[in-house]
Design an enzyme around this catalytic site. Structure first.
Site, short mmCIF file in Angstrom:
data_model
loop_
_atom_site.label_atom_id
_atom_site.label_comp_id
_atom_site.label_asym_id
_atom_site.label_seq_id
_atom_site.Cartn_x
_atom_site.Cartn_y
_atom_site.Cartn_z
N GLY A 111 0.84 -1.41 -0.02
CA GLY A 111 0.08 0.04 0.12
C GLY A 111 0.83 1.31 0.07
N CYS B 126 -28.03 -8.81 -16.09
CA CYS B 126 -27.47 -8.65 -17.40
C CYS B 126 -28.56 -9.09 -18.38
CB CYS B 126 -26.09 -9.31 -17.44
SG CYS B 126 -25.77 -9.14 -19.20
N CYS C 29 -26.29 -12.22 -20.60
CA CYS C 29 -26.19 -13.48 -19.87
C CYS C 29 -27.27 -13.64 -18.63
CB CYS C 29 -24.87 -13.50 -19.50
SG CYS C 29 -24.23 -12.62 -17.94
N CYS D 41 -23.19 -6.73 -18.51
CA CYS D 41 -21.94 -6.81 -17.88
C CYS D 41 -20.94 -5.97 -18.31
CB CYS D 41 -21.43 -8.14 -18.13
SG CYS D 41 -22.55 -9.60 -17.16
N CYS E 76 -19.03 -12.04 -19.48
CA CYS E 76 -20.41 -12.01 -20.24
C CYS E 76 -20.42 -13.30 -21.27
CB CYS E 76 -20.76 -10.70 -20.60
SG CYS E 76 -22.60 -10.52 -20.98
ZN LIG Z 1 -23.48 -10.58 -18.73
#
Ligand SMILES: [Zn+2]
Lengths: 277, 219
Positions: free
Chosen positions: A29, A238, A241, A263, A269
């Site tokens: 970090g 989505c 999909c 997506c 997807c």
């Molecule tokens: Zn999708």
């Protein structure tokens, strides 16, 4: 492929970046300054990420490049072509097939595995910059763990909007020490930073900073006890999909105001549609 | 005439150095491959890697740490060498293959080369500062052995649950693990270490929590 200037950068520059990457991994970090080089592309096109990728990439690696989750946007295509040209590496769009993934603004939906390296392009590496313009001061704030201002910023959101309005580049704390900018990924992706088996490297070209999250590192999104961190959720699945658990982009489908949610991760997807079909 | 003779002798010396202390056959690709192994070792503390590097003539250093030197050192780096590893041949090889500057001041060293026997917790290596913790010496240490067994238990970044690491029983090896355990108290200042044993290598950065299996948390 000729070894000389393999992956564009000269050997001395790669060594300098490699030494900085080891320090970045050793101090999760923390932003390590490095003597970045000019790259044959403008800032904003991921020169920091490109320099990191160029310093770690080998001839046998398979590379994936995404921009906002997609493999086929201009930025992703141009970086992919760049590495095909200067390193002769094989490329892929499949998250599972990639050894190194360079990304702008997303972490793939498909869980990453041990051994993979995710390289983030970072525009502004300093999470405290919007509060304190002086590099010397922000460095001191990190040294002293003076992170109260971050909570003040998030609290102002709550006072104004009733919730934390920050939706991307949402600050995290790495291994209970450094507050870090995860780059402009949606906060939806923040939980994927925590305990990820892959190594995550971050490169900021303009400000010449590198930082890292080693695998299996604790990464917490800053929040309040009474306003816990939450990720974005959608009422839709989505449209392509049917996924009800991925980050969705709203796309306009016609000029009648038609729209759908799909997506943002195109590989995810497509592979889901492949399985369904 | 005299000058030409001198040049020829120098070249013979250089050839002798490169033959005895081998460099990387294919520098760009070999150093990339080695770096990924070193990066993997630093990212997942305590995991063992075997580096394919031509062994140096001195068994004292070992192939793995010689590979680290060839991969990471160049004319921008300062290297401190402990007395028990130091030799004119090593100095010549370092200069010839990397161009690295040898320093007598441990606090100004980017890398320190030493054996576990030579480790002295009082040697003032650079731990970095709270504002620039990266300005620290990385120790490259020859250890007695490397195995994923007791007595030191590692946890923290890069380790899913816990990982055992054994570098040896000598007083030096114990002192090295004690020094690593002390890193937590001074974090982000601290010393990162890369251990070598022959061609094998493991790393323990300052982010790692170290405790002995037979003791409670050291910090
Ligand atoms: Zn999708």
């Amino acid at each position: 492929m000729n070894g000389y200037n393999f992956a564009y950068l000269d050997e001395q520059t790669k060594r300098m970046i490699r030494r900085a990457l080891l320090k970045a991994v050793a101090i999760p970090g923390y932003q390590v300054p490095f003597g970045g080089r000019e790259m044959p592309m403008p800032y904003g096109w991921g020169t920091g990420g490109v320099q990191v990728t160029a310093s770690i990439l080998g001839a046998d690696d398979i590379l994936k490049v995404i921009d906002q989750g997609a493999d086929d946007t201009t930025n992703a295509v141009s970086i992919r072509h760049f590495f095909q040209r200067v390193a002769g590496v094989e490329t892929t769009t499949a998250t599972t097939a990639a050894d190194v993934i360079q990304t702008r603004h997303r972490i793939p939906e498909t869980p990453l595995r041990a051994g993979q390296i995710l390289v983030f392009q970072v525009p502004i590496p300093e999470p405290l910059r919007f509060i304190e313009p002086s590099e010397q001061e922000t460095r001191l704030m990190h040294a002293l763990e003076e992170y109260g201002v971050m909570h003040v910023k998030l609290y102002e959101d709550i006072a104004r909007y009733g919730h934390i309005a920050t939706t991307y580049a949402y600050p995290v704390k790495v291994d209970e020490r450094y507050v870090m900018d995860p780059s402009p990924i949606p906060k939806f992706d923040n939980p994927k930073l925590d305990g990820n088996p892959a190594l995550m490297l971050f490169g900021a070209g303009r400000e010449k900073r590198l930082y890292a999250i080693p695998p299996y590192t604790r990464v917490e999104s800053l929040d309040f006890e009474d306003h816990p961190f939450e990720i974005q959720r959608w009422e839709h699945a989505c449209a392509l999909c049917g996924s009800d658990h991925s980050y969705l982009d709203e796309v306009i489908t016609d000029d009648q105001g038609g729209r759908m949610f799909v997506c943002s991760d195109t590989d995810y997807c497509q592979s889901r549609r492949g399985e369904v079909a | 005439m005299a000058q030409r003779e001198r040049v020829t002798t120098e070249r013979m010396d250089r050839d002798a150095v490169s033959a005895a202390w081998p460099g990387l056959a294919d520098p760009a690709h070999d150093s990339q491959r080695l770096f990924r192994q070193i990066l993997g070792a630093m990212s997942e503390p305590g995991t063992l890697a075997t580096l394919a590097v031509p062994a140096p003539p001195s068994d004292a250093l070992g192939a793995a740490l010689w590979g680290v030197v060839l991969t990471l050192c160049d004319l921008e780096t300062r290297v401190w060498v402990a007395a028990d590893l130091d030799s004119p041949a090593l100095r010549q090889a370092l200069a010839f293959h990397t161009g690295a500057r040898i320093t007598d001041d441990p606090a100004s060293a980017d890398f320190a080369l030493l054996t576990h026997d030579a480790f002295d917790p009082q040697t003032p290596f650079a731990p970095g500062s709270d504002t620039y913790p990266d300005r620290a010496t990385t120790l490259l240490v020859v250890v007695e052995r490397l195995a994923n067994a007791g007595p030191s238990m590692l946890s923290g970044p890069g380790i899913e649950t816990i990982r055992a690491l054994d570098i040896g029983d000598s007083p030096g090896c114990r002192a090295l693990m004690d020094r690593l355990a002390a890193n937590r108290a001074s974090f982000p200042q601290g010393l990162d270490m890369i251990f070598g044993c022959g061609a094998r290598l493991a790393a323990v950065p300052r982010s790692t929590r170290v405790r002995r299996a037979d003791a409670k948390e050291v910090n």
